[in-house]
Design a protein around this motif. Structure first.
Motif, PDB file in Angstrom:
ATOM      1  N   THR A  49       0.853  -1.182   0.000  1.00 39.08           N
ATOM      2  CA  THR A  49       0.000   0.000   0.000  1.00 39.08           C
ATOM      3  C   THR A  49       0.890   1.234   0.000  1.00 39.08           C
ATOM      4  O   THR A  49       1.821   1.330   0.807  1.00 39.08           O
ATOM      5  CB  THR A  49      -0.909   0.031   1.253  1.00 39.08           C
ATOM      6  N   ARG A  50       0.593   2.151  -0.888  1.00 40.64           N
ATOM      7  CA  ARG A  50       1.354   3.404  -0.959  1.00 40.64           C
ATOM      8  C   ARG A  50       0.996   4.283   0.233  1.00 40.64           C
ATOM      9  O   ARG A  50      -0.164   4.422   0.598  1.00 40.64           O
ATOM     10  CB  ARG A  50       1.012   4.125  -2.254  1.00 40.64           C
ATOM     11  N   VAL A  51       2.002   4.880   0.843  1.00 42.85           N
ATOM     12  CA  VAL A  51       1.801   5.767   1.985  1.00 42.85           C
ATOM     13  C   VAL A  51       1.461   7.155   1.460  1.00 42.85           C
ATOM     14  O   VAL A  51       2.203   7.711   0.652  1.00 42.85           O
ATOM     15  CB  VAL A  51       3.065   5.838   2.874  1.00 42.85           C
ATOM     16  N   SER A  52       0.353   7.714   1.925  1.00 40.49           N
ATOM     17  CA  SER A  52      -0.030   9.069   1.498  1.00 40.49           C
ATOM     18  C   SER A  52       0.963  10.079   2.077  1.00 40.49           C
ATOM     19  O   SER A  52       1.672   9.804   3.055  1.00 40.49           O
ATOM     20  CB  SER A  52      -1.439   9.401   1.983  1.00 40.49           C
ATOM     21  N   GLY A  53       0.988  11.256   1.474  1.00 40.18           N
ATOM     22  CA  GLY A  53       1.878  12.311   1.958  1.00 40.18           C
ATOM     23  C   GLY A  53       1.630  12.663   3.414  1.00 40.18           C
ATOM     24  O   GLY A  53       2.558  12.802   4.211  1.00 40.18           O
ATOM     25  N   ARG A  54       0.362  12.797   3.780  1.00 42.08           N
ATOM     26  CA  ARG A  54       0.000  13.145   5.160  1.00 42.08           C
ATOM     27  C   ARG A  54       0.479  12.070   6.130  1.00 42.08           C
ATOM     28  O   ARG A  54       1.049  12.369   7.186  1.00 42.08           O
ATOM     29  CB  ARG A  54      -1.510  13.322   5.260  1.00 42.08           C
ATOM     30  N   THR A  55       0.241  10.811   5.765  1.00 45.01           N
ATOM     31  CA  THR A  55       0.651   9.707   6.641  1.00 45.01           C
ATOM     32  C   THR A  55       2.168   9.606   6.704  1.00 45.01           C
ATOM     33  O   THR A  55       2.733   9.320   7.755  1.00 45.01           O
ATOM     34  CB  THR A  55       0.026   8.382   6.171  1.00 45.01           C
ATOM     35  N   LEU A  56       2.833   9.864   5.585  1.00 42.75           N
ATOM     36  CA  LEU A  56       4.292   9.831   5.568  1.00 42.75           C
ATOM     37  C   LEU A  56       4.862  10.870   6.526  1.00 42.75           C
ATOM     38  O   LEU A  56       5.821  10.591   7.265  1.00 42.75           O
ATOM     39  CB  LEU A  56       4.786  10.079   4.142  1.00 42.75           C
TER      40      LEU A  56
END
Length: 131
Positions: A49-56
């Motif tokens: 799953t790709r990590v969103s910018g906010r979550t990163l």
């Protein structure tokens, strides 16, 4: 059959896992701190799953590192090591190595793998896959 993870997503996942384990955190602990499930952390670490910018950003803050480091844009001395850790199966090999109960066994494993890595010792058995 599922698609292989995107190389960048896999690289980010390896860095998240490496930093998390270095800090002594479990996937569950990191998930709780981020209000995410352990399974979601696991998916991020596998690159599934790709990590969103906010979550990163939140992960970087929780792991006390930069987003640039997590995405591989911040040069550090561990760059060659990171490339090796991104090889398929490297994380499983490292986990098994770390679980060995003493230094004698760890030394024996290193000698065995180094011996196997020598081209003169390569013997084809017809299979070409990482398990």
């Amino acid at each position: 059959m599922s698609e292989a993870p995107d190389p960048l997503d896999a690289a980010v996942g390896v860095r998240i896992r490496m930093r998390r384990t270095t800090m002594g955190l479990t996937q569950t602990q990191l998930g709780r701190a981020l209000d995410l499930s352990m399974q979601q952390i696991q998916k991020y670490e596998r690159g599934a799953t790709r990590v969103s910018g906010r979550t990163l950003l939140r992960i970087a803050k929780e792991l006390d590192c930069t987003v640039a480091w997590l995405v591989g844009e911040e040069e550090t001395q561990d760059t060659p090591l990171m490339a090796q850790l991104m090889l398929p199966g490297a994380d499983r090999l490292l986990e098994a190595y770390a679980a060995l109960p003493n230094s004698e066994l760890r030394t024996a494993v290193v000698k065995l793998v180094r011996s196997m890595a020598q081209p003169k010792n390569w013997i084809s058995d017809g299979s070409d896959h990482d398990d």
